[in-house]
Design a protein around this motif. Sequence first.
Motif, PDB file in Angstrom:
ATOM      1  N   TYR A 723      40.179   8.883  47.595  1.00 12.38           N
ATOM      2  CA  TYR A 723      39.783   8.081  46.426  1.00 12.38           C
ATOM      3  C   TYR A 723      38.702   7.115  46.887  1.00 12.38           C
ATOM      4  O   TYR A 723      38.864   6.430  47.906  1.00 12.38           O
ATOM      5  CB  TYR A 723      40.981   7.315  45.877  1.00 12.38           C
ATOM      6  CG  TYR A 723      40.687   6.504  44.626  1.00 12.38           C
ATOM      7  CD1 TYR A 723      40.904   7.045  43.368  1.00 12.38           C
ATOM      8  CD2 TYR A 723      40.196   5.202  44.718  1.00 12.38           C
ATOM      9  CE1 TYR A 723      40.635   6.303  42.216  1.00 12.38           C
ATOM     10  CE2 TYR A 723      39.930   4.463  43.579  1.00 12.38           C
ATOM     11  CZ  TYR A 723      40.147   5.016  42.321  1.00 12.38           C
ATOM     12  OH  TYR A 723      39.879   4.289  41.193  1.00 12.38           O
ATOM     13  N   LYS A 724      37.582   7.048  46.129  1.00 11.33           N
ATOM     14  CA  LYS A 724      36.457   6.193  46.494  1.00 11.33           C
ATOM     15  C   LYS A 724      36.015   5.388  45.279  1.00 11.33           C
ATOM     16  O   LYS A 724      35.763   5.950  44.212  1.00 11.33           O
ATOM     17  CB  LYS A 724      35.288   7.029  47.043  1.00 11.33           C
ATOM     18  CG  LYS A 724      35.672   7.805  48.300  1.00 11.33           C
ATOM     19  CD  LYS A 724      34.533   8.646  48.824  1.00 11.33           C
ATOM     20  CE  LYS A 724      34.971   9.440  50.047  1.00 11.33           C
ATOM     21  NZ  LYS A 724      35.333   8.576  51.197  1.00 11.33           N
ATOM     22  N   TYR A 753      37.437  10.961  43.268  1.00 12.85           N
ATOM     23  CA  TYR A 753      38.714  11.226  43.916  1.00 12.85           C
ATOM     24  C   TYR A 753      38.988  12.723  43.855  1.00 12.85           C
ATOM     25  O   TYR A 753      38.455  13.446  43.006  1.00 12.85           O
ATOM     26  CB  TYR A 753      39.856  10.442  43.260  1.00 12.85           C
ATOM     27  CG  TYR A 753      40.032  10.671  41.783  1.00 12.85           C
ATOM     28  CD1 TYR A 753      40.920  11.635  41.295  1.00 12.85           C
ATOM     29  CD2 TYR A 753      39.320   9.907  40.852  1.00 12.85           C
ATOM     30  CE1 TYR A 753      41.087  11.837  39.941  1.00 12.85           C
ATOM     31  CE2 TYR A 753      39.478  10.112  39.485  1.00 12.85           C
ATOM     32  CZ  TYR A 753      40.363  11.072  39.039  1.00 12.85           C
ATOM     33  OH  TYR A 753      40.524  11.290  37.694  1.00 12.85           O
ATOM     34  N   THR A 782      37.128  17.883  43.293  1.00 11.30           N
ATOM     35  CA  THR A 782      36.745  16.479  43.163  1.00 11.30           C
ATOM     36  C   THR A 782      36.492  16.124  41.705  1.00 11.30           C
ATOM     37  O   THR A 782      35.851  16.881  40.972  1.00 11.30           O
ATOM     38  CB  THR A 782      35.468  16.178  43.978  1.00 11.30           C
ATOM     39  OG1 THR A 782      35.671  16.576  45.331  1.00 11.30           O
ATOM     40  CG2 THR A 782      35.134  14.699  43.937  1.00 11.30           C
TER      41      THR A 782
END
Length: 929
Positions: A723-724, A753, A782
């Motif tokens: 997760y970003k 994510y 993604t």
Amino acid sequence: MKNKTLFTFLLLCIGLSTFAQQGYLRGKIVDETTGEALFGATVVKQGTTVGAVADFDGNYNLSLPGGTHTIVFQSVGFQNIVIEDVAIEDGESTVLEIVMKEDVQQLGEVVVTAQVVRDNEVGVMLVQKKSINTLNGISSATFRKIGDSDLSGAMKRVTGVSVQGDKYVYVRGLGDRYTKTSINGMIIPGLDPDRNDVQIDIFPTGILENVLVYKTFTPDLTGSFTGGLIDIQTKSFPEEKSSSISFSLGFNPDMHFNSDYLSYKGSSTDFIGFDNGQRELPVTSSLEIPQDNQTTNLFDPTLAGTRNTSPMNTSFSFSHRNQIVGKKFTWGYNALFTYRNRINYFEGFERRRYERDGTGEEVELVRDYTAKGDLSTNESLWSGLVSLAAKTQKSTIGTNFLHIQNGVSSALDRTRSNTSLNNPTFLYNDILTYVQRQMTNSILFGKHQLNNRLKLSWTNSLIFSKQYEPDYRETAINEDEGQLGFRNGGLINRFWRNLSEVNESFRVDIEFVLNKKNKLKFGGTYTYRDRDFDVYNYSYGNLLTSNVDSTDPNDLLPENAISPERPTGLFIQNATDPSNAYDGKQNLTAGYLMNEMSISDKLKSIYGVRLETVNMFYTGVVEQDDGSQIFVENQKTLSEANLLPSLSLIYNVNDDMNLRASFNKTLARPSFKEKSEAFIADPITGIFFIGNIDTKQAEILNYDLRWEYFFTPGEMASLSFFYKDFTNHIAIVAFEVAPNQVTPRNVGSALAYGTEIEFIKRLGFINDRLDNLTIGGNYSYTISKVDRTTVTVSETGENEFQSEVNFRGTEQGVDRYRNLSLQAPFSINTFLNYEIPNLDLSANLSYNVQGETLTYISAARVPEVFTKPFHSLNFKVSKNINEKSMVSLGVSNVLNDANKLVYKSDNQEQLFSRQSPGRLFTLKYTYSF
């Protein structure tokens, strides 16, 4: 006296012969629990005092006479390993990589045969298993099996990795500024003024030992990566002396021996990747030039390619490496050279442009123009690597020198039909280009075991890189109502573009073992970058008064050049805009502190912080609020100091299974080009980039969770989640009133994510006959979201969402969120590998595909562009003819798929561009000696 001399000579010969009748047992000894080198481990021939001690890198070297031996590996606190039937040949090296396990229960020794050890190709997998980072890798052995000639093809096999345009790596769907590349741990710059990342196709696999992709940040790594850090590794001390030479031929039925191939006369040194001055600017760039025949004729009159027959692809490589054991030092050296020449011919290469028409009841895609024709390229690439290192039991000092030279000549012959959307016309369009890229990298490094608890390593890297585009030429002759000329869209333009950069970095790392459960690591880095970018534009005057009798631009000059007899003839004129050139400087200083702590026998934590301070400076033209321009020198455009924390936990479920969790903060900085006022054109796509000096750096919070199971040597499975969360994500955005112009903008809110699955398994568990068949693959999925209300698309501050609403006249059907650009929603990599040992035969089948990917972002009448999935299926079979010779046959793009981009709007889809690479058959012969 003569007899005495002869007797002495015979004794000397016998002594030398006896010395020569020695072979070597070499390899590396590592701790099974930590994956680290076992400094001081002993290697002894059983029943004798003949032995050796592993150095601080875990490497050992034992001289033995030819024959079969039993070898004992020992280290305090570890189970002894006894290896039987170790065959040593005179003058040759036998390599055994040893993994030792702690003897916590005093189980005694483990006895295995040499064949078992030799068959375990688990080096990269062991690094992956024991690393404090989440990473994936690919080894030189895999390169050889699959047959990838450059790093671009090899990287497609790595979990969560996709490759755009066969050059640029995207890790977990993030590329460009979010992916970094290093050589032996030192960051290298990109060579393309239009990109932030490195073109990995310039790295042939022959110079590589391993490639590791770090997916999580720890404080000892650069803080400016988010998707991944690609570390290209070379080896200082080869285990054995080896030399090899190889040749290959590549044949593509659609491209080679084709009489319609386009080319033009360049320089006599194009075949070795650089222009010898044939294309250099023939006038002084800083001076106004006279509008006369003499000056105009200084410029090469060739404006279009000519048709001829295309040759095949060829490549050649040579390598020699060895390790020499002296009385005081052990020396290691490598010398490698690779060369390749590739020919591409894309018949019917098509490029279209559509815009959206919102004047009716529904938004329609309306064609602006269609360009179609033939594109040819000729690429030459060579690289040379020389390394030399010396080591004692406790120290290593070495140097690597790498040079890569790449030249690509291209010719495009197409027609272009403009519709009534703009100026309706028909054009004959010819483009000639040459791109020269080069990188020279010199690395000096040292590693020192100061005592049993303290280790020091340092590296200095100096890089000179350059991309030179001399004499880009574009001609467009229009035809209206059967008459040729330059009236409506016609042009003759040329430009010279040069990017050069000097990059020097120094890094020091210190490891201190506090106790059995804590290892402290600290250090720092200083990096200096200096980039110069210059562009010089020239055009021809008197176009409207010129008589055009042919669609071939080569008929224009010098016949139609200005002269006293032809005062309205064509003449060259300087059209350079100084605002397109810039100089950039960057100073980066970083320091870090981290601790690797074993909380229990099964749980390990890695925590720490990195401080990075950076200053960027810009020299060039800056536009003021009132529209005027001023020249600035070394204007500070970025000054930041950032603390980047990191925390990782690794839980060993058992000896072969890990659970990993991590949190960290990383950065993504704008490039020199983005922090400028430059205006840069892409000659093929016609897209113009405009710099934005107000672009800010992005900050990212990263969360990772991974389960991994290494069930047998060479076999594994893993499942990852990530997760970003992005703040000030930098996006390349189109202007709503200018579809072919893009600029960098900061996005207020974005996130990504997803999950990754990987497995490698031999199929012997099904049937013993399938034990030599290995299946492997990885899958990544993604989801990304960008809040369109935070994306500015106009100089008035209007955001992307509002622009779409205004264009449609309603919010109905307008999504507030979209995907990150160039973020593939999924990627699939699979392979089958089959070996028949008794026939020395191996075969590999590999498949790669990525999901439909948003490539260009929409804004009002500018529709979105997506890259369609490309189904890449490749096959290779290799056969060892004897101990010294090997031949291989490979087929690339077995399915004969095409690279295709499309416009999409609502439920409509139209072609953006199409390029068919065709099938490539490659035959390669390798001779080792």
